[in-house]
Design a protein around this motif. Structure first.
Motif, PDB file in Angstrom:
ATOM      1  N   GLY A  92       0.800  -1.221   0.000  1.00 37.64           N
ATOM      2  CA  GLY A  92       0.000   0.000   0.000  1.00 37.64           C
ATOM      3  C   GLY A  92       0.831   1.269   0.000  1.00 37.64           C
ATOM      4  O   GLY A  92       2.014   1.274  -0.287  1.00 37.64           O
ATOM      5  N   GLY A  93       0.178   2.365   0.290  1.00 34.99           N
ATOM      6  CA  GLY A  93       0.850   3.643   0.369  1.00 34.99           C
ATOM      7  C   GLY A  93       0.805   4.455  -0.906  1.00 34.99           C
ATOM      8  O   GLY A  93       1.131   5.635  -0.911  1.00 34.99           O
ATOM      9  N   LEU A  95       1.084   5.095  -5.378  1.00 32.76           N
ATOM     10  CA  LEU A  95       2.035   5.166  -6.480  1.00 32.76           C
ATOM     11  C   LEU A  95       2.637   3.793  -6.749  1.00 32.76           C
ATOM     12  O   LEU A  95       1.934   2.828  -6.950  1.00 32.76           O
ATOM     13  CB  LEU A  95       3.093   6.227  -6.168  1.00 32.76           C
ATOM     14  N   ALA A  96       3.964   3.691  -6.769  1.00 30.69           N
ATOM     15  CA  ALA A  96       4.558   2.397  -7.129  1.00 30.69           C
ATOM     16  C   ALA A  96       4.154   1.316  -6.145  1.00 30.69           C
ATOM     17  O   ALA A  96       4.154   0.134  -6.462  1.00 30.69           O
ATOM     18  CB  ALA A  96       6.068   2.525  -7.207  1.00 30.69           C
ATOM     19  N   GLY A  97       3.837   1.720  -4.926  1.00 34.66           N
ATOM     20  CA  GLY A  97       3.407   0.740  -3.940  1.00 34.66           C
ATOM     21  C   GLY A  97       1.986   0.286  -4.143  1.00 34.66           C
ATOM     22  O   GLY A  97       1.562  -0.721  -3.591  1.00 34.66           O
TER      23      GLY A  97
ATOM     24  N   ARG B   5       5.638   9.693  -0.181  1.00 34.72           N
ATOM     25  CA  ARG B   5       5.718   8.578   0.738  1.00 34.72           C
ATOM     26  C   ARG B   5       6.547   7.437   0.141  1.00 34.72           C
ATOM     27  O   ARG B   5       7.223   6.717   0.832  1.00 34.72           O
ATOM     28  CB  ARG B   5       4.311   8.095   1.049  1.00 34.72           C
ATOM     29  N   LYS B   6       6.441   7.303  -1.169  1.00 39.50           N
ATOM     30  CA  LYS B   6       7.170   6.247  -1.846  1.00 39.50           C
ATOM     31  C   LYS B   6       8.665   6.376  -1.580  1.00 39.50           C
ATOM     32  O   LYS B   6       9.338   5.414  -1.227  1.00 39.50           O
ATOM     33  CB  LYS B   6       6.868   6.307  -3.351  1.00 39.50           C
ATOM     34  N   LEU B   9       9.468   5.402   1.840  1.00 39.42           N
ATOM     35  CA  LEU B   9       9.403   3.965   2.040  1.00 39.42           C
ATOM     36  C   LEU B   9      10.654   3.274   1.515  1.00 39.42           C
ATOM     37  O   LEU B   9      11.140   2.318   2.111  1.00 39.42           O
ATOM     38  CB  LEU B   9       8.168   3.395   1.341  1.00 39.42           C
ATOM     39  N   HIS B  51       5.263  -4.361  -1.621  1.00 37.07           N
ATOM     40  CA  HIS B  51       4.067  -3.834  -2.258  1.00 37.07           C
ATOM     41  C   HIS B  51       3.345  -4.958  -2.962  1.00 37.07           C
ATOM     42  O   HIS B  51       3.798  -5.507  -3.946  1.00 37.07           O
ATOM     43  CB  HIS B  51       4.443  -2.739  -3.250  1.00 37.07           C
ATOM     44  N   TYR B 165      -3.809  10.598 -11.834  1.00 32.71           N
ATOM     45  CA  TYR B 165      -2.914  11.533 -11.130  1.00 32.71           C
ATOM     46  C   TYR B 165      -2.372  12.560 -12.119  1.00 32.71           C
ATOM     47  O   TYR B 165      -2.192  12.268 -13.301  1.00 32.71           O
ATOM     48  CB  TYR B 165      -1.731  10.792 -10.514  1.00 32.71           C
TER      49      TYR B 165
END
Lengths: 504, 264
Positions: A92-93, A95-97, B5-6, B9, B51, B165
């Protein structure tokens, strides 16, 4: 004459109200998305995104060393019985996630890596999002209330949801379905108080250092599953949320609220700042007092150094040196008052007051009266210990206290210990071996001269010595009489041990 | 909303790896023997953020704007119980890349919306299915009724297989008032920035990195004409969800509900 003037000016500078910004935590409190601070084996722990976390012996000085397996993001921790449940999200989180995520739980009997009881047991996935649905199952947080264990989760992508877990196993309750309770929030947490469930979460944007706009908001509901509304009645499902704490001072982007209830009416909350401007804009942990106003949580500030009147909530009396009152050195011509003093012959008042009286219209130019100086007030003070009492506040030097943090003396959740001295002097407040409170001529740094100052949920303060010589009992400054302070066990139901720090 | 956030992470992943090494040492040095298989599984599990791929069945399912929208039908539509306007003509998203929403200053948003993307963009009353060409891309207008109080633009774009987006959405609706109505305000919430016009007059601006809150920005006092009034809005978003909610409120902040919406 000139030197006297300079001395007076210096004293005045000492006495001018001054406070420094609230102090951030000490040590290396670098973390993002911290879990609620919990106590294990007498130490304080919090975990962050990515794994690992911080630990502290006293809640003030933090360093790395906490260990959390599983990786993932934004964990939370709660103790129920002998178990510490730790929940976190994997995936999650955005975009790429993507938005597919699993919320996983594990438990251990100790969070202290040095404890033989430190051993995580995986429970498994208790909530998830499939990557397309209107939810991203990250940022989980616990609430244990009335025998039920609840878990909120979700982020900016869609709904915040609540599910129920079995407090005995940590697993999802059979047949339990997620309930949508909010939108446009992140990093939620919940509290229960006086029949209300509170859902807290952040609005704004994270992860952008000093440009992060994170701020913590709250709504409340009589039912754990909502609907939650803010102080304006706006549902959190429609974007509502009352501000609890936002950016202030040198700290930007508070988020990831976690309640730390220390008992006796002292509640604090852990969180991170997205950016500590005094630490290169790094994300850091902080612990601040939580207050309540009209049924709503309000983020308080850790105690700020400065010079204050210390006022008893019980009597309104000001903590002061028990010294002889020194009258103001001002011209006195007559008693003042309308009509002036009685005529010496017929006991009738003068039709016109003599010049210099304090009542009635002035008969000459008006001008400021200077404050009483420390030198004037302290001329007869002995050099040794001086007792303290409580009296009407008269803005006199023996009633003004300078509160200053003491380096390398330890602390407690959110703050260091302080010394409390008469402003402009080194005369320090101290606990005695017989459980009373006095002042000593000069501060030497001994533990009985160090003070813990916690803001209570009503905004008043509890003041406790770090140590009472030859005693292990925690005690607080207490107005045992309207004019008499002592040290006694803190009574959260009484105003006796509640104090206000007011601008002097 | 959480574009950055990416990156965080990714950094956290490295930290997690380090933590795992620390953990392994702790295990070897002092953890009791006989850890449960579950515990072993936890220990042996991946330490870097993992992910997950969206569930295949879900990801491969045909996309749809349901249950967020239904096609608008002929005939008037009343606002919902709280006065929110649910009938909108929405233009498929115009691509406008932005990596963060913090760039949506007033100057940026005004300048961006001032640019002409399609003919008569400040005056047109489009028809359902009408198409415009923007930067070589053909975009269609959709006459929709939101099934929620807000118009979920992200789900509109996602359901139509359009970019979600870094986009601009245009929205138009017709509000019919049974009488002239003075002292009303247009109350708007949007994610992220937006501008709104009533009968050609700019009445509400929502700048900055915003989340959608009902009644977030409220216009000055306005007059609704008897009969037809045109509301036009433009919403810009970088990363994260985008949506908006619009209603009229009276001078006491109460919703105005004796209105209808139509497509023309």
């Amino acid at each position: 004459m000139k030197s006297n003037f300079l001395a007076a000016a210096i004293f005045t500078l000492f006495l001018v109200y001054a406070s420094s910004p609230a102090l951030a935590l000490d040590g290396e409190p670098y973390i993002h998305d911290p879990s609620t601070v919990v106590i294990s084996n007498g130490k304080y722990f919090t975990f962050g995104s990515g794994g690992g976390g911080l630990m502290s012996d006293d809640g003030w000085t933090w360093h790395s060393g906490a260990v959390r397996p599983g990786g993932g993001v934004a964990p939370d921790t709660i103790k129920i019985g002998d178990r510490y449940y730790v929940v976190y999200a994997v995936g999650g989180g955005g975009l790429a996630g993507g938005h597919a995520s699993n919320v996983k739980i594990m438990w251990t009997e100790s969070l202290d890596p040095k404890s033989p009881d430190f051993q995580f047991h995986d429970i498994g996935v208790v909530a998830s999002s499939n990557g397309v649905e209107d939810c991203d199952a990250i940022d989980p947080a616990f609430l244990y209330a009335k025998g039920h264990l609840w878990l909120s989760y979700g982020t900016y992508f869609g709904y915040i949801r609540i599910v129920e877990l079995d407090p005995k196993t940590g697993k999802r309750m059979q047949g339990n379905k997620p309930v949508n309770v909010a939108i446009d929030m992140e990093a939620t947490d919940m509290m229960y108080r006086d029949g209300w469930y509170y859902l807290l979460g952040t609005h704004g944007t994270c992860c952008d250092g000093p440009d992060s706009t994170y701020n913590i908001r709250v709504g409340r509901s009589r039912s754990v599953t909502g609907q939650y509304v803010d102080n304006m009645g706006i549902p959190l499902l429609k974007g509502g949320g009352k501000l609890v704490v936002g950016a202030s001072d040198r700290h930007i982007g508070p988020g990831h609220f976690g309640l730390l209830d220390l008992g006796d009416g002292v509640q604090k909350f852990s969180m991170h700042y997205e950016a500590d401007m005094d630490r290169s804009g790094r994300s850091v942990l902080d612990i601040r007092p939580l207050m309540w106003k009209d049924g709503w949580p309000v983020g308080g500030d850790n105690f700020e150094e400065g010079t204050y009147e210390i006022q008893s909530e019980r009597s309104g009396g000001a903590l002061e040196l028990a010294t002889d009152f020194v009258r103001m050195n001002v011209p006195r011509r007559g008693f003042g008052g309308f009509g002036g003093p009685p005529h010496p012959q017929n006991n009738q008042q003068h039709p016109h007051p003599p010049a210099g009286g304090f009542f009635g219209p002035p008969t000459g130019p008006v001008s400021p009266i200077p404050d009483q100086t420390l030198a004037q007030d302290s001329a007869a003070w002995p050099d040794g210990n001086i007792n303290v009492d409580l009296s009407d506040y008269m803005v006199r030097p023996h009633q003004k206290w300078t509160v200053t943090s003491v380096a390398n003396a330890g602390g407690y959740p959110g703050s260091p210990y302080f010394k409390i001295t008469i402003a402009g002097t080194d005369r320090a407040l101290a606990a005695t071996a017989d459980g009373e409170v006095i002042t000593v001529f000069s501060f030497t740094g001994t533990p009985e001269q160090l003070w813990r100052i916690d803001q209570l949920t009503d905004g008043t303060y509890r003041i406790m010595p770090k140590v009472v010589p030859n005693s292990a009992e925690p005690v607080a400054l207490t107005a045992v009489g309207a004019s008499t302070p002592t040290l006694a066990r803190f009574d959260p139901k009484s105003d006796k041990s509640r104090w206000n720090f007011k601008k002097p | 909303m959480n574009m950055l956030r990416k990156a965080v992470l990714m950094g956290m992943g490295a930290l997690a790896l380090l933590t795992a090494q620390v953990f392994s040492v702790a295990q070897a040095g002092g953890a009791p023997a006989g850890a449960s298989s579950n515990a072993q599984a936890a220990h042996a599990g991946p330490v870097a953020p993992r992910h997950l791929a969206p569930e295949a069945a879900v990801a491969n399912a045909p996309r749809t704007i349901a249950p967020y929208f239904t096609r608008a039908k002929a005939g008037p539509k009343a606002p919902d119980a709280d006065g929110f306007l649910q009938r909108w003509l929405l233009l498929e998203p115009i691509v406008k890349p932005n990596r963060t929403n913090t760039v949506f200053t007033g100057a940026y948003v005004r300048s961006t919306f001032k640019e002409e993307y399609f003919p008569d963009q400040f005056t047109v009353i489009p028809h359902d299915g009408e198409k415009v060409t923007v930067a070589g891309q053909e975009l269609a207008w959709h006459a929709l009724d939101s099934n929620l109080f807000d118009a979920k633009l992200f789900n509109f774009a996602y359901g139509l297989n359009k970019p979600t987006y870094g986009v601009i959405f245009w929205a138009v609706t017709i509000v019919n008032s049974p009488r002239e109505r003075k002292n009303v305000r247009l109350a708007v919430g949007s994610n992220s920035a937006s501008m709104w016009w009533l009968n050609g007059q700019e009445v509400a601006d929502l700048f900055g990195d915003r989340r959608m809150v009902m009644d977030d920005v409220v216009s000055n006092l306005l007059t609704l004409k008897k009969g037809r009034n045109v509301i036009r809005g433009a919403v810009i978003n970088g990363p994260g969800l985008s949506d908006f909610c619009v209603r009229f409120i009276d001078e006491n902040g109460e919703p105005i509900k004796d209105l209808t919406q139509s497509l023309q």
